[in-house]
Design a protein around this motif. Structure first.
Motif, mmCIF file in Angstrom:
data_model
loop_
_atom_site.group_PDB
_atom_site.id
_atom_site.type_symbol
_atom_site.label_atom_id
_atom_site.label_comp_id
_atom_site.label_asym_id
_atom_site.label_seq_id
_atom_site.Cartn_x
_atom_site.Cartn_y
_atom_site.Cartn_z
ATOM 1 N N GLU A 146 118.768 -7.367 77.540
ATOM 2 C CA GLU A 146 117.866 -8.339 76.915
ATOM 3 C C GLU A 146 118.528 -9.707 76.780
ATOM 4 O O GLU A 146 117.932 -10.740 77.128
ATOM 5 N N ALA A 147 119.766 -9.723 76.299
ATOM 6 C CA ALA A 147 120.467 -10.992 76.088
ATOM 7 C C ALA A 147 120.713 -11.719 77.406
ATOM 8 O O ALA A 147 120.458 -12.925 77.532
ATOM 9 N N ALA A 148 121.211 -10.979 78.414
ATOM 10 C CA ALA A 148 121.548 -11.601 79.694
ATOM 11 C C ALA A 148 120.303 -12.103 80.413
ATOM 12 O O ALA A 148 120.278 -13.230 80.936
ATOM 13 N N GLN A 149 119.260 -11.300 80.428
ATOM 14 C CA GLN A 149 118.078 -11.680 81.198
ATOM 15 C C GLN A 149 117.249 -12.746 80.476
ATOM 16 O O GLN A 149 116.595 -13.559 81.137
ATOM 17 N N GLN A 150 117.301 -12.770 79.150
ATOM 18 C CA GLN A 150 116.610 -13.849 78.444
ATOM 19 C C GLN A 150 117.268 -15.190 78.758
ATOM 20 O O GLN A 150 116.581 -16.198 78.981
ATOM 21 N N ALA A 151 118.604 -15.196 78.821
ATOM 22 C CA ALA A 151 119.327 -16.425 79.174
ATOM 23 C C ALA A 151 118.993 -16.855 80.601
ATOM 24 O O ALA A 151 118.827 -18.052 80.883
ATOM 25 N N GLU A 152 118.857 -15.889 81.510
ATOM 26 C CA GLU A 152 118.530 -16.213 82.895
ATOM 27 C C GLU A 152 117.088 -16.697 83.035
ATOM 28 O O GLU A 152 116.799 -17.559 83.870
ATOM 29 N N VAL A 153 116.186 -16.156 82.221
ATOM 30 C CA VAL A 153 114.803 -16.641 82.219
ATOM 31 C C VAL A 153 114.773 -18.118 81.832
ATOM 32 O O VAL A 153 114.096 -18.939 82.475
ATOM 33 N N GLU B 48 110.010 -17.925 90.233
ATOM 34 C CA GLU B 48 108.749 -17.507 89.597
ATOM 35 C C GLU B 48 108.663 -15.978 89.483
ATOM 36 O O GLU B 48 108.313 -15.437 88.424
ATOM 37 N N LEU B 49 108.976 -15.299 90.591
ATOM 38 C CA LEU B 49 108.885 -13.846 90.591
ATOM 39 C C LEU B 49 109.970 -13.204 89.733
ATOM 40 O O LEU B 49 109.718 -12.203 89.047
ATOM 41 N N MET B 50 111.165 -13.794 89.742
ATOM 42 C CA MET B 50 112.259 -13.214 88.971
ATOM 43 C C MET B 50 112.054 -13.423 87.474
ATOM 44 O O MET B 50 112.476 -12.586 86.665
ATOM 45 N N ILE B 51 111.412 -14.505 87.087
ATOM 46 C CA ILE B 51 111.102 -14.704 85.665
ATOM 47 C C ILE B 51 110.195 -13.574 85.176
ATOM 48 O O ILE B 51 110.446 -12.958 84.122
ATOM 49 N N ALA B 52 109.135 -13.302 85.939
ATOM 50 C CA ALA B 52 108.223 -12.214 85.565
ATOM 51 C C ALA B 52 108.943 -10.867 85.569
ATOM 52 O O ALA B 52 108.727 -10.018 84.695
ATOM 53 N N HIS B 53 109.817 -10.678 86.548
ATOM 54 C CA HIS B 53 110.577 -9.438 86.672
ATOM 55 C C HIS B 53 111.492 -9.263 85.465
ATOM 56 O O HIS B 53 111.559 -8.177 84.867
ATOM 57 N N HIS B 54 112.203 -10.321 85.102
ATOM 58 C CA HIS B 54 113.102 -10.273 83.951
ATOM 59 C C HIS B 54 112.347 -9.992 82.651
ATOM 60 O O HIS B 54 112.814 -9.237 81.801
ATOM 61 N N LYS B 55 111.202 -10.616 82.498
ATOM 62 C CA LYS B 55 110.421 -10.399 81.272
ATOM 63 C C LYS B 55 110.000 -8.934 81.148
ATOM 64 O O LYS B 55 109.935 -8.388 80.034
ATOM 65 N N GLY B 56 109.726 -8.302 82.280
ATOM 66 C CA GLY B 56 109.411 -6.882 82.257
ATOM 67 C C GLY B 56 110.610 -6.052 81.819
ATOM 68 O O GLY B 56 110.471 -5.106 81.027
ATOM 69 N N ALA B 57 111.795 -6.397 82.308
ATOM 70 C CA ALA B 57 113.013 -5.681 81.920
ATOM 71 C C ALA B 57 113.298 -5.878 80.435
ATOM 72 O O ALA B 57 113.725 -4.948 79.742
#
Length: 215
Positions: A198-205, A165-174
């Motif tokens: 953007e590409a890597a963190q969107q996939a992780e989200v 939950e926290l990492m999703i919000a964190h990634h969206k900020g990045a």
């Protein structure tokens, strides 16, 4: 008379060169700052030549940069540092193998990016994180001290869900910061890193959202 004509020709040539020089200076104006600018090269490691080889470009970008590039690096460094701190907790607190694997992937990707961006700021003669640190001022997605304390206390399945939950919000900020860099940045290496983030963190989200449905 011949002497007078010669003087006139020389004066005309001098005036023409002066006008051309002024035109060139005007054409070279703008908001970008060259990487070799004396004002921004006092804290470099070695040379800041604009012809740096491609092999070292990631650590010492050779192209011009602007304030958006500087802000991107200054903000993304502490943002990444917090993500790495979160990921390190998963090694001893997570129960789900996918959570542990994802955390290890995040740490492996973001730690080198921190080093790269730190190198850029050093080459540009800029501070690494003015007024930032882990305070999270102006950085979307950063966890509060309370959030981090809560994650540090969690274990097992509780940790797994809270981490996602926290990492999703964190990634969206990045991702938000990366999008800003792509539209406002001038340094091609910084813009490319923003695209990669953007590409890597969107996939992780997307992966973590599916993980939450399973947990």
């Amino acid at each position: 008379m011949s002497t007078n004509r010669s003087i006139v020709r020389r004066l005309a040539l001098t005036a023409t060169v002066g006008v051309a020089s002024l035109g060139l200076l005007a054409a070279c104006g703008g908001q970008e700052r060259p990487a070799g600018d004396q004002e921004h090269s006092t804290a470099t490691h070695g040379t800041t030549s604009s012809s740096a080889p491609a092999a070292t470009a990631s650590a010492q970008p050779s192209a011009a940069f602007n304030d958006a590039d500087v802000a991107f690096a200054q903000m993304m460094i502490p943002h990444h540092e917090q993500a790495v701190e979160m990921a390190e907790l998963a090694g001893t607190r997570a129960a789900d193998p996918e959570v542990k694997g994802l955390a290890a992937k995040i740490e492996a990707a973001q730690a080198p990016e921190i080093a790269t961006m730190t190198g850029w700021l050093t080459a540009w003669g800029e501070a690494t994180a003015p007024g930032g640190g882990h305070g999270g001022h102006g950085m979307p997605g950063m966890m509060t001290e309370e959030d981090m304390a809560k994650l540090q206390r969690a274990e097992g399945a509780t940790f797994d869900r809270l981490f996602a939950e926290l990492m999703i919000a964190h990634h969206k900020g990045a991702i938000e910061m990366a999008e800003t860099e792509q539209t406002q940045g001038a340094n091609p290496e910084a813009v490319q890193l923003a695209k990669n983030i953007e590409a890597a963190q969107q996939a992780e989200v997307e992966q973590m959202e599916k993980l939450l449905e399973r947990l």
